[in-house]
Design a protein around this motif. Structure first.
Motif, PDB file in Angstrom:
ATOM      1  N   LYS A 175      36.155  49.048  41.202  1.00 55.65           N
ATOM      2  CA  LYS A 175      34.762  49.514  41.000  1.00 55.65           C
ATOM      3  C   LYS A 175      34.260  48.398  39.919  1.00 55.65           C
ATOM      4  O   LYS A 175      33.131  48.180  39.912  1.00 55.65           O
ATOM      5  N   LEU A 176      35.044  47.798  39.153  1.00 58.78           N
ATOM      6  CA  LEU A 176      34.553  47.013  37.897  1.00 58.78           C
ATOM      7  C   LEU A 176      34.214  45.318  38.454  1.00 58.78           C
ATOM      8  O   LEU A 176      33.789  44.526  37.791  1.00 58.78           O
ATOM      9  N   ALA A 177      34.934  45.205  39.676  1.00 57.75           N
ATOM     10  CA  ALA A 177      34.975  43.646  40.035  1.00 57.75           C
ATOM     11  C   ALA A 177      33.688  42.979  40.116  1.00 57.75           C
ATOM     12  O   ALA A 177      33.741  41.855  39.649  1.00 57.75           O
ATOM     13  N   ILE A 178      32.673  43.707  40.604  1.00 55.28           N
ATOM     14  CA  ILE A 178      31.619  43.122  40.613  1.00 55.28           C
ATOM     15  C   ILE A 178      30.740  42.778  39.510  1.00 55.28           C
ATOM     16  O   ILE A 178      29.979  41.694  39.538  1.00 55.28           O
ATOM     17  N   HIS A 179      31.245  43.220  38.276  1.00 57.24           N
ATOM     18  CA  HIS A 179      30.843  42.970  36.963  1.00 57.24           C
ATOM     19  C   HIS A 179      31.630  42.007  36.113  1.00 57.24           C
ATOM     20  O   HIS A 179      31.441  41.651  35.022  1.00 57.24           O
ATOM     21  N   PRO A 210      34.608  35.393  36.102  1.00 54.53           N
ATOM     22  CA  PRO A 210      35.633  34.912  36.611  1.00 54.53           C
ATOM     23  C   PRO A 210      37.021  34.706  35.502  1.00 54.53           C
ATOM     24  O   PRO A 210      38.171  35.074  36.307  1.00 54.53           O
ATOM     25  N   LYS A 211      36.729  34.856  34.343  1.00 57.66           N
ATOM     26  CA  LYS A 211      37.774  34.906  33.238  1.00 57.66           C
ATOM     27  C   LYS A 211      38.518  36.434  33.344  1.00 57.66           C
ATOM     28  O   LYS A 211      39.769  36.556  33.545  1.00 57.66           O
ATOM     29  N   ASP A 212      37.713  37.336  33.443  1.00 55.14           N
ATOM     30  CA  ASP A 212      38.210  38.700  33.731  1.00 55.14           C
ATOM     31  C   ASP A 212      39.047  38.908  34.992  1.00 55.14           C
ATOM     32  O   ASP A 212      40.008  39.478  35.182  1.00 55.14           O
ATOM     33  N   ILE A 213      38.368  38.315  36.116  1.00 51.27           N
ATOM     34  CA  ILE A 213      39.148  38.514  37.642  1.00 51.27           C
ATOM     35  C   ILE A 213      40.295  37.654  37.530  1.00 51.27           C
ATOM     36  O   ILE A 213      41.284  38.203  37.773  1.00 51.27           O
ATOM     37  N   ASP A 247      48.387  45.144  45.703  1.00 54.41           N
ATOM     38  CA  ASP A 247      47.516  45.948  46.069  1.00 54.41           C
ATOM     39  C   ASP A 247      46.352  45.224  46.986  1.00 54.41           C
ATOM     40  O   ASP A 247      45.567  44.623  46.281  1.00 54.41           O
ATOM     41  N   GLN A 248      46.261  45.709  47.822  1.00 55.78           N
ATOM     42  CA  GLN A 248      45.309  44.769  48.961  1.00 55.78           C
ATOM     43  C   GLN A 248      43.779  45.061  48.594  1.00 55.78           C
ATOM     44  O   GLN A 248      42.887  44.331  48.600  1.00 55.78           O
ATOM     45  N   ARG A 249      43.619  46.456  48.078  1.00 53.96           N
ATOM     46  CA  ARG A 249      42.071  46.623  47.637  1.00 53.96           C
ATOM     47  C   ARG A 249      41.852  45.914  46.613  1.00 53.96           C
ATOM     48  O   ARG A 249      40.731  45.406  46.409  1.00 53.96           O
ATOM     49  N   VAL A 250      42.703  45.798  45.547  1.00 58.45           N
ATOM     50  CA  VAL A 250      42.373  45.113  44.443  1.00 58.45           C
ATOM     51  C   VAL A 250      42.215  43.627  44.708  1.00 58.45           C
ATOM     52  O   VAL A 250      41.284  42.756  44.273  1.00 58.45           O
ATOM     53  N   ARG A 303      36.597  38.570  46.693  1.00 58.39           N
ATOM     54  CA  ARG A 303      35.270  38.641  47.105  1.00 58.39           C
ATOM     55  C   ARG A 303      34.539  38.110  46.054  1.00 58.39           C
ATOM     56  O   ARG A 303      33.386  37.269  46.169  1.00 58.39           O
ATOM     57  N   GLU A 304      34.768  38.509  44.546  1.00 60.81           N
ATOM     58  CA  GLU A 304      34.164  38.176  43.699  1.00 60.81           C
ATOM     59  C   GLU A 304      34.387  36.734  43.103  1.00 60.81           C
ATOM     60  O   GLU A 304      33.425  35.803  42.706  1.00 60.81           O
ATOM     61  N   VAL A 305      35.648  36.464  43.089  1.00 61.78           N
ATOM     62  CA  VAL A 305      35.890  35.003  42.558  1.00 61.78           C
ATOM     63  C   VAL A 305      35.111  34.042  43.625  1.00 61.78           C
ATOM     64  O   VAL A 305      34.586  32.966  43.126  1.00 61.78           O
TER      65      VAL A 305
END
Length: 103
Positions: free
Chosen positions: A37-41, A44-47, A61-64, A70-72
């Motif tokens: 849920k948070l990935a889009i927000h 890069p450091k958080d990711i 976990d493939q979803r994660v 996708r975001e990175v």
């Protein structure tokens, strides 16, 4: 005053979860749902921190990892973020995430 973003709070809590030997499956499931849920927000450091935390516990976990990849990929155009991209790719390799569609 400086406040933490929701993503920074999530990363802090996830690091605490990853440091615990007694973390339960449902805690990891909740952490995975929040990561997606948070990935889009996330920055890069958080990711990078999220990928590293999941990988440190062998959580594949493939979803994660799909949401993070996708975001990175979307955010890696900034050359100043290259170090964070390397951490994400190392985390993927650690838990053997391979997906030709993404890479």
């Amino acid at each position: 005053p400086s406040y933490e973003t929701p993503c920074e709070v999530y990363v802090r809590n996830l690091r605490q979860l990853a440091s615990r030997e007694d973390a339960r499956e449902f805690e990891w499931d909740m952490a995975a749902s929040k990561a997606v849920k948070l990935a889009i927000h996330m920055t890069p450091k958080d990711i990078a921190a999220v990928a590293a935390a999941f990988a440190s516990r062998g959580r594949r976990d493939q979803r994660v990892f799909f949401a993070l990849s996708r975001e990175v990929l979307a955010k890696m155009l900034d050359p100043l973020q290259a170090a964070h991209v390397v951490v994400v790719l190392q985390a993927f390799a650690r838990v053997l995430v391979r997906n030709q569609v993404i890479f």
